[in-house]
Design an enzyme around this catalytic site. Sequence first.
Site, PDB file in Angstrom:
ATOM      1  CB  ALA A 187      31.873  37.095  44.522  1.00 29.16           C
ATOM      2  CB  ILE A 188      36.327  33.451  45.027  1.00 33.09           C
ATOM      3  CG1 ILE A 188      36.059  33.315  46.537  1.00 33.09           C
ATOM      4  CG2 ILE A 188      37.789  33.235  44.682  1.00 33.09           C
ATOM      5  CD1 ILE A 188      36.756  34.312  47.403  1.00 33.09           C
ATOM      6  CD  GLN A 189      36.190  36.415  37.886  1.00 35.23           C
ATOM      7  OE1 GLN A 189      35.127  35.824  38.069  1.00 35.23           O
ATOM      8  NE2 GLN A 189      36.912  36.234  36.789  1.00 35.23           N
ATOM      9  CG  PHE A 190      39.678  31.293  40.316  1.00 36.27           C
ATOM     10  CD1 PHE A 190      40.964  30.819  40.559  1.00 36.27           C
ATOM     11  CD2 PHE A 190      38.697  31.076  41.270  1.00 36.27           C
ATOM     12  CE1 PHE A 190      41.259  30.135  41.736  1.00 36.27           C
ATOM     13  CE2 PHE A 190      38.980  30.398  42.448  1.00 36.27           C
ATOM     14  CZ  PHE A 190      40.262  29.927  42.677  1.00 36.27           C
ATOM     15  N   GLY A 191      40.650  34.955  37.720  1.00 32.60           N
ATOM     16  CA  GLY A 191      40.953  35.658  36.473  1.00 32.60           C
ATOM     17  C   GLY A 191      40.734  37.150  36.623  1.00 32.60           C
ATOM     18  N   GLY A 192      41.838  37.898  36.637  1.00 33.37           N
ATOM     19  CA  GLY A 192      41.753  39.353  36.763  1.00 33.37           C
ATOM     20  C   GLY A 192      41.898  40.054  35.432  1.00 33.37           C
ATOM     21  N   GLY A 193      41.563  39.354  34.356  1.00 32.67           N
ATOM     22  CA  GLY A 193      41.665  39.934  33.014  1.00 32.67           C
ATOM     23  C   GLY A 193      40.479  40.820  32.679  1.00 32.67           C
ATOM     24  NE  ARG A 220      41.012  45.027  35.003  1.00 36.19           N
ATOM     25  CZ  ARG A 220      41.758  44.576  33.996  1.00 36.19           C
ATOM     26  NH1 ARG A 220      42.373  43.398  34.128  1.00 36.19           N
ATOM     27  NH2 ARG A 220      41.910  45.269  32.880  1.00 36.19           N
ATOM     28  CE  LYS A 246      28.615  34.533  23.578  1.00 33.63           C
ATOM     29  NZ  LYS A 246      29.966  34.098  23.938  1.00 33.63           N
TER      30      LYS A 246
END
Length: 389
Positions: free
Chosen positions: A5-11, A15, A214
């Site tokens: 999986a590619i996750q844009f954003g390591g904030g 995380r 939500k």
Amino acid sequence: MGKKAIQFGGGNIGRGFVAEFLHESGYEVVFIDVVPQVIESLNKNKSYEVTEISEEGEKTKTITNYRALSSKTQEPEVVKEIATADVVTCAVGPNILKFIAPVIAKGIDAREEGLPPIAVIACENAINATDALRGYIEEHLDKSRLDTLPKRARFANSAIDRIVPTQPEHAGLNVRIEKFYEWAVEQTPFGEYGHPDISAIHWVDHLEPYIERKLFTVNTGHATAAYYGYKAGKKTIHEAMAEETIHKAVHAALDETASLIISKHEITEQEQKEYVKTIISRISNPYLEDVVERVGRAPLRKLSRKERFIGPAAQLAERGMKFDALLGSIEKALQFQNVKGDDESTELAKILSEKTAAEATQQITGLETDHPLYQPVLKVVEKVQSVSK
């Protein structure tokens, strides 16, 4: 080959929410970011901890099997990773989607024939964020191959719900996060290919009820508590909610949004009542230590046309239903000005000081002058301007 999986954003959301559940479902996670310190830290540390907080106590999980790349300096590598991945997720903020789209488009165009389509799921606090991302991606795709896009990528909107409070100063990669979560994603776009295997996701046919419930409950309530709390000099959301007048203001706003949700979606009054009760309990949680400035940040986005205040208030006005408490939330949000570290609060102060009430109302809220909510909001803007000047 294992799942990737590619996750844009390591904030913190990337995380502590998205990657946590991707990891638990057996994916290798490749974080894509632009901040050198984040990328360096992720590559240097082979694990980090996610601590789930609840009134029953804390539970810590260890996250491993990840790497990180820079979309700024390592674009060819990022394109290769996307070309061979199973899933692309992002938690970058709705305003950043247009900047991550070009490299995702290149990755989709580089996919070999015969591979199943990559699943693209934007995990943002915005309605139909994946649709918006898809629009930006299509602008950068090879136009001669657009008709084959469904064979190369499938796009599904999502609704995410999990509070990530202010983090301790020297937390590093570790994330403290509430135990409760909801991650609902459309399953229909995947068609005959079937949706990806991510156990935390609640796959649904119709997402709008989940998104609106939500956004107009959690986000409306959380932000109302923040803006009232900021004005009252409170440090945390818990402190704000402990004050009866603020607690009542939050409840009143959520009573109004509840009446909209019940009338519009197949959600019963009792269901929504229980949901509101849960939300008020969550945002009042003393263990989260959530700072009002963090929750209130980016007031211009939060006051925009489809967002947590104007969005439900506009629909209530169109239906001839009550929206007085939401006007109170809007007033307090407009007073969130010149807050240290928050550019939008500075811009908000500038707009309110330099523009006429009519200009400011249209620029901030995007309301049409003939909309039934326009005049009531205009009066609130005039009131805030008269106090500010």
